[in-house]
Design an enzyme around this catalytic site. Structure first.
Site, PDB file in Angstrom:
ATOM      1  N   ALA A 176      43.500   9.010 -20.935  1.00  0.00           N
ATOM      2  CA  ALA A 176      44.078  10.341 -21.110  1.00  0.00           C
ATOM      3  C   ALA A 176      43.228  11.203 -22.038  1.00  0.00           C
ATOM      4  CB  ALA A 176      45.507  10.229 -21.637  1.00  0.00           C
ATOM      5  N   THR A 177      42.642  10.611 -23.055  1.00  0.00           N
ATOM      6  CA  THR A 177      41.822  11.399 -23.980  1.00  0.00           C
ATOM      7  C   THR A 177      40.691  12.101 -23.224  1.00  0.00           C
ATOM      8  OG1 THR A 177      42.339   9.938 -25.828  1.00  0.00           O
ATOM      9  CG2 THR A 177      40.366  11.299 -26.051  1.00  0.00           C
ATOM     10  N   ASN A 189      54.724  11.611 -27.938  1.00  0.00           N
ATOM     11  CA  ASN A 189      54.528  10.180 -28.183  1.00  0.00           C
ATOM     12  C   ASN A 189      55.266   9.676 -29.416  1.00  0.00           C
ATOM     13  OD1 ASN A 189      52.306  12.085 -28.851  1.00  0.00           O
ATOM     14  ND2 ASN A 189      51.628  10.418 -30.170  1.00  0.00           N
ATOM     15  N   GLN A 193      52.946  10.147 -21.805  1.00  0.00           N
ATOM     16  CA  GLN A 193      54.172   9.431 -22.169  1.00  0.00           C
ATOM     17  C   GLN A 193      55.284   9.608 -21.140  1.00  0.00           C
ATOM     18  OE1 GLN A 193      54.635   7.205 -24.451  1.00  0.00           O
ATOM     19  NE2 GLN A 193      52.797   7.495 -25.664  1.00  0.00           N
ATOM     20  N   SER A 206      47.478   8.026 -18.444  1.00  0.00           N
ATOM     21  CA  SER A 206      46.712   6.869 -18.877  1.00  0.00           C
ATOM     22  C   SER A 206      47.338   5.581 -18.344  1.00  0.00           C
ATOM     23  CB  SER A 206      46.713   6.842 -20.413  1.00  0.00           C
ATOM     24  OG  SER A 206      45.947   5.761 -20.865  1.00  0.00           O
ATOM     25  N   ALA A 207      46.499   4.648 -17.893  1.00  0.00           N
ATOM     26  CA  ALA A 207      47.023   3.402 -17.310  1.00  0.00           C
ATOM     27  C   ALA A 207      47.717   2.531 -18.354  1.00  0.00           C
ATOM     28  CB  ALA A 207      45.885   2.626 -16.646  1.00  0.00           C
ATOM     29  N   HIS A 208      47.147   2.469 -19.569  1.00  0.00           N
ATOM     30  CA  HIS A 208      47.661   1.467 -20.514  1.00  0.00           C
ATOM     31  C   HIS A 208      49.022   1.815 -21.118  1.00  0.00           C
ATOM     32  CE1 HIS A 208      46.835   3.087 -24.661  1.00  0.00           C
ATOM     33  NE2 HIS A 208      46.000   3.868 -24.002  1.00  0.00           N
ATOM     34  N   THR A 234      29.618   5.602 -12.814  1.00  0.00           N
ATOM     35  CA  THR A 234      30.117   4.572 -11.902  1.00  0.00           C
ATOM     36  C   THR A 234      31.596   4.321 -12.154  1.00  0.00           C
ATOM     37  OG1 THR A 234      27.944   3.564 -11.813  1.00  0.00           O
ATOM     38  CG2 THR A 234      29.799   2.171 -11.181  1.00  0.00           C
ATOM     39  N   CYS A 256      47.517   5.955 -41.006  1.00  0.00           N
ATOM     40  CA  CYS A 256      46.814   5.208 -42.045  1.00  0.00           C
ATOM     41  C   CYS A 256      45.314   5.244 -41.820  1.00  0.00           C
ATOM     42  CB  CYS A 256      47.310   3.779 -42.095  1.00  0.00           C
ATOM     43  SG  CYS A 256      49.048   3.696 -42.534  1.00  0.00           S
TER      44      CYS A 256
HETATM   45  C1  LIG Z   1      48.209   7.549 -25.674  1.00  0.00           C
HETATM   46  C2  LIG Z   1      48.235   9.023 -25.493  1.00  0.00           C
HETATM   47  C3  LIG Z   1      47.058   9.745 -25.235  1.00  0.00           C
HETATM   48  C4  LIG Z   1      45.686   9.089 -25.214  1.00  0.00           C
HETATM   49  O1  LIG Z   1      45.552   8.230 -24.120  1.00  0.00           O
HETATM   50  P1  LIG Z   1      44.308   7.235 -24.028  1.00  0.00           P
HETATM   51  O2  LIG Z   1      44.310   6.818 -22.592  1.00  0.00           O
HETATM   52  O3  LIG Z   1      44.603   6.116 -24.954  1.00  0.00           O
HETATM   53  O4  LIG Z   1      43.091   7.992 -24.365  1.00  0.00           O
HETATM   54  C5  LIG Z   1      47.164  11.099 -25.041  1.00  0.00           C
HETATM   55  N1  LIG Z   1      48.343  11.733 -25.083  1.00  0.00           N
HETATM   56  C6  LIG Z   1      49.504  11.081 -25.329  1.00  0.00           C
HETATM   57  C7  LIG Z   1      50.789  11.833 -25.371  1.00  0.00           C
HETATM   58  C8  LIG Z   1      49.479   9.707 -25.546  1.00  0.00           C
HETATM   59  O5  LIG Z   1      50.615   9.070 -25.804  1.00  0.00           O
END
Ligand SMILES: *Cc1c(COP(=O)(O)O)cnc(C)c1O
Length: 387
Positions: free
Chosen positions: A73-74, A153, A181, A201-203, A242, A329
């Site tokens: 997502a970043t 988030n 989110q 974002s996948a994770h 790639t 932190c």
């Molecule tokens: C986690 C998050 C991101 C960043 O996603 P990444 O895939 O880790 O770069 C951006 N926006 C929100 C709201 C998120 O929770």
């Protein structure tokens, strides 16, 4: 029950076993480069990528041709904001966003300010919601982009996306909504909600880390972007490099599962979140829930425990519960969360806040255990302060 209990799903999620299974062949026997057109290995990889593109599109109600794969997502946010700024510079330099956006959005805007952008960071009310009249008031003839996240988030607050989109389109502006989110937790529909650019974002949805996607609207209106990564012209020239074939296959599977299980899963998770919340409310005096409780993700609870510093509580429960505090932190001295400060919390309340975020694997036993442990430790900490 295994300890520590994981209650930090907004930070990341475990990969669903079905996602992992989908990914595995693309690390080894199906090792092709999706851009290799001269042999079967390449075709098989390309097929996996296109299959995934369709699944991501389905979850968002988009067309497959509107999905661009990124490293997360970043990166998708960087491509959106910087890409729009470059593509629309002849029209204007004004960007409207919100003070509670994710750092990826805030820091892109900060970078662009050094390059001549004028950025308005809209405030939020005590609930964490923006004022639509205020949004409309700050629009000028130099405005090119409105960026408002779908769901936050830290506090889980869901913005009035449809209404924001209406305002954006009334003024012919591009509307970006970070749905990292929201996707997989609540209904996300780029047609109904009329979003132009949407990163995910996948994770955060039980897929692998390091892969994500950007929805780029192709019609009504077509959105222009200038690529931020140059090279072989992959992904319609918008993101060279790639393709991460196993990651993309995993993202596709994660989106398929998220779409199918969204309703049942969200309902169950919300019941557990509400059980956690009422467990605290019934047993711990002096607590405050941060952010709207009506416009909120089903899995998130952000709460301040009066006279309890969150880092002290978290340290006591380090072997029992994994949770997140309302402070970053990154430096020696923890900074109170800018999101909580934007809601109007004083430093003390921000320092005493904790985010609990639940997910698919959360069980009722875990929630009951967490409630019991937090009650005990909060009492202990408060006693120690008094004596
Ligand atoms: C986690 C998050 C991101 C960043 O996603 P990444 O895939 O880790 O770069 C951006 N926006 C929100 C709201 C998120 O929770």
């Amino acid at each position: 029950m295994k300890l520590p209990i994981y209650l930090d799903y907004n930070s990341t999620t475990p990969v669903d076993p079905r996602v992992l299974e989908t990914m595995l062949p693309y690390f080894s026997e199906k090792c092709g480069n999706a851009a290799s057109k001269t042999h079967r290995f390449g075709w098989v990889a390309e097929e996996a990528v296109e299959n995934a593109r369709e699944k991501v599109a389905n979850l968002l109600k988009a067309e497959p041709s509107e999905i661009i794969f990124t490293s997360g997502a970043t990166e998708a946010i960087n491509l959106s904001i910087k890409g729009v700024f470059e593509a629309y510079h002849t029209k204007g330099n004004h960007i409207i966003t919100v003070s509670t956006e994710h750092k990826a959005v805030i820091d892109c805007c900060k970078k662009l300010e050094k390059q001549g952008a004028a950025v308005t960071y809209l405030p939020v009310n005590r609930e964490g919601l923006i004022d639509l009249k205020e949004l409309e008031n700050v629009i000028s003839d130099k405005t090119i982009l409105i960026s408002v996240m779908f769901a936050n988030n830290e506090i889980g607050v869901i913005q009035p996306i449809r209404e924001i989109a209406e305002i954006a389109h009334k003024h012919n502006l591009t509307f970006l909504s970070d749905a990292t989110q929201a996707a997989g937790k609540i209904k996300v529909d780029v047609q109904e909600q009329h979003i132009d650019l949407m990163p995910l974002s996948a994770h955060k949805i039980y897929g692998p880390k390091g892969v994500g996607a950007l929805f780029v609207r192709r019609k009504n209106p077509r959105v222009s972007l200038v690529a931020q990564m140059d090279g072989g012209g992959h992904e319609k020239n918008l993101r060279s490099g790639t393709l991460n074939v196993p990651g993309i296959a995993g993202l596709g599977k994660a989106c398929e599962i998220a779409g199918k299980e969204l309703e049942s899963s969200s309902k169950r998770i919300q019941q557990l979140r509400d059980r956690l919340q009422s467990g605290f409310q019934k047993n711990i005096p002096g607590i405050k829930i941060n952010g709207s409780t009506t416009h909120r993700l089903p899995n998130t609870l952000n709460v301040s425990f009066k006279n309890v510093e969150s880092h002290v509580l978290m340290k006591k429960l380090i072997n029992e519960i994994a949770m997140a505090s309302g402070s970053a932190c990154t430096s020696a001295v923890p900074e109170p969360s800018y999101v909580l400060k934007a809601l109007g919390l004083d430093n003390e309340s921000a320092y005493s806040s904790i985010r609990f975020s639940l997910g698919k694997l959360t069980t009722q036993d875990e929630i009951d255990y967490a409630v019991k442990k937090v009650i005990t430790e909060v009492e202990e900490i408060r006693k120690a302060v008094v004596h």
